[in-house]
Design an enzyme around this catalytic site. Structure first.
Site, short mmCIF file in Angstrom:
data_model
loop_
_atom_site.label_atom_id
_atom_site.label_comp_id
_atom_site.label_asym_id
_atom_site.label_seq_id
_atom_site.Cartn_x
_atom_site.Cartn_y
_atom_site.Cartn_z
N ASP A 66 18.40 68.93 -54.80
CA ASP A 66 18.30 68.09 -56.00
C ASP A 66 19.20 68.58 -57.13
OD1 ASP A 66 16.81 70.40 -56.36
OD2 ASP A 66 14.90 69.38 -56.66
N ASP A 134 2.35 70.63 -59.13
CA ASP A 134 1.69 69.34 -58.84
C ASP A 134 1.89 68.90 -57.38
OD1 ASP A 134 4.37 68.67 -58.89
OD2 ASP A 134 4.20 67.07 -60.39
N HIS A 136 4.82 68.80 -55.82
CA HIS A 136 6.10 68.15 -55.51
C HIS A 136 6.98 69.04 -54.64
CE1 HIS A 136 7.93 69.83 -59.48
NE2 HIS A 136 8.67 70.36 -58.53
N GLU A 141 7.97 63.64 -56.97
CA GLU A 141 6.72 63.78 -57.72
C GLU A 141 5.60 63.00 -57.03
OE1 GLU A 141 6.46 65.92 -59.90
OE2 GLU A 141 8.16 66.00 -61.28
#
Ligand code: GLP
Length: 240
Positions: A66, A134, A136, A141
Site C-alpha cells: 500500500d 482494528d 485491517h 479497513e
C-alpha cells in the site's frame, strides 16, 4: 489453515519471521512486502544477513501492499521512502524489481488495476503482513469486501490515530486516503506470514483467529487461506 507460532516478544518474533522468510530469499522468488513498525525487525535481519552472508536479492522481485494518497515519494513517511530507507537501499535488489503502489496521479483507480495485473503476472510467493488494531490488513479497513482488488480507500479514524505518531502526532497531517492491495489480491499470495506484537493487537488477533469470518475483521479471511503463518508475541496472544 493458520499455523500459530507463539514467541516471547518483538525480538523473538522478528527472529522467527526471518527464519520463515529466509526460505523465500532465493532467485526467482516474488516477495510481498509491508510497512509499519512491525516488519522493521525482520528487515534489519534481512539487511544483516545480506551484509554478513552475501545473500543476494538480484533476482528477486517485490510488491508492496500500500501507499498513502497524495504524499510525494520523497516524503519520509511515504511507504516508498520507508521501503528504500529500511530495506531496498541496504540490499542489492534492483530498483526496477521493486514495486510500491503509487498514490500520485489523476488515475489512481486505473493505476491500481495495472498493479493487480502486474501481480497476476508475477504471483507472490510469500506475503508479509502486519495487522491494524482494528483488524485491517494492508489498508483494507473493516467493511472492505473480501474479493476486492487494489483500490483507493478512506482510512478509518482509528488508523489515522494509530499512524499519527509518524506525523508529529498531528492527526491533521496524516493522509486520509491510501491505495491498497485488496483482500482478494492478498489472498492470491501462495504463502502469508503475519506478525502481530503488542497488547494493542490482542483483540484483532483474537478476532482474526477465532472470530467469525466477517468483513468487520478483515484479517479473519485468512482462516480460508491454505498457507498462513501467524507469529504472535505474548502480549498480542493474551486474548487467545
Ligand atoms: C498500517 C499499514 C499496515 C500495517 C498496520 C500496522 O496502517 N497500512 O500494513 O500492518 O497499519 O502497523 P504497525 O506495524 O505500525 O502496528
Amino acid at each position: 489453515m493458520i499455523r500459530i507460532i507463539k514467541v516471547k516478544d518483538y525480538e523473538e518474533a522478528s527472529d522467527k519471521a526471518f527464519e520463515v522468510m529466509k526460505e523465500f530469499i532465493a532467485p526467482g522468488k516474488v516477495l510481498g512486502l509491508a510497512t509499519g513498525s512491525t516488519p522493521l525487525g525482520l528487515y534489519a535481519r534481512m539487511v544483516k544477513d545480506h551484509k554478513e552472508n552475501g545473500t543476494s536479492y538480484k533476482d528477486i522481485r517485490s510488491f508492496n501492499l500500500d501507499e498513502y494518497v497524495g504524499l510525494e515519494i520523497t516524503h519520509p513517511e511515504s511507504y516508498y521512502a520507508f521501503m528504500h530507507r529500511n530495506l531496498f537501499d541496504q540490499i542489492d535488489i534492483p530498483e526496477e524489481n521493486t514495486h510500491v503502489p503509487s498514490g500520485l496521479g489523476d488515475d489512481l483507480e486505473g493505476q491500481a488495476k495495472k498493479y493487480d495485473e502486474m501481480i497476476d503476472a508475477s504471483p507472490v510467493d510469500i506475503q508479509l503482513l502486519g495487522i491494524g488494531s482494528d483488524g485491517h490488513i494492508a489498508f483494507n479497513e473493516p467493511g472492505t469486501p473480501f474479493d476486492s482488488g487494489t483500490h483507493v480507500t478512506d482510512l478509518a479514524e482509528s488508523t489515522i490515530r494509530d499512524n499519527c505518531r509518524f506525523f508529529d502526532n498531528d492527526m491533521s497531517k496524516v493522509p486520509t486516503q491510501a491505495v491498497t492491495q485488496g483482500i482478494g489480491t492478498i489472498m492470491k499470495a501462495k504463502n502469508i506470514l503475519l506478525i502481530a506484537t503488542g497488547a494493542n493487537k490482542a483483540q484483532a488477533v483474537k478476532d482474526m483467529i477465532s472470530g467469525p469470518i466477517d468483513v468487520s475483521c478483515p484479517a479473519s479471511i485468512l482462516q480460508k487461506h491454505d498457507n498462513v503463518t501467524v507469529i504472535v508475541d505474548e502480549a498480542a496472544a493474551s486474548l487467545l
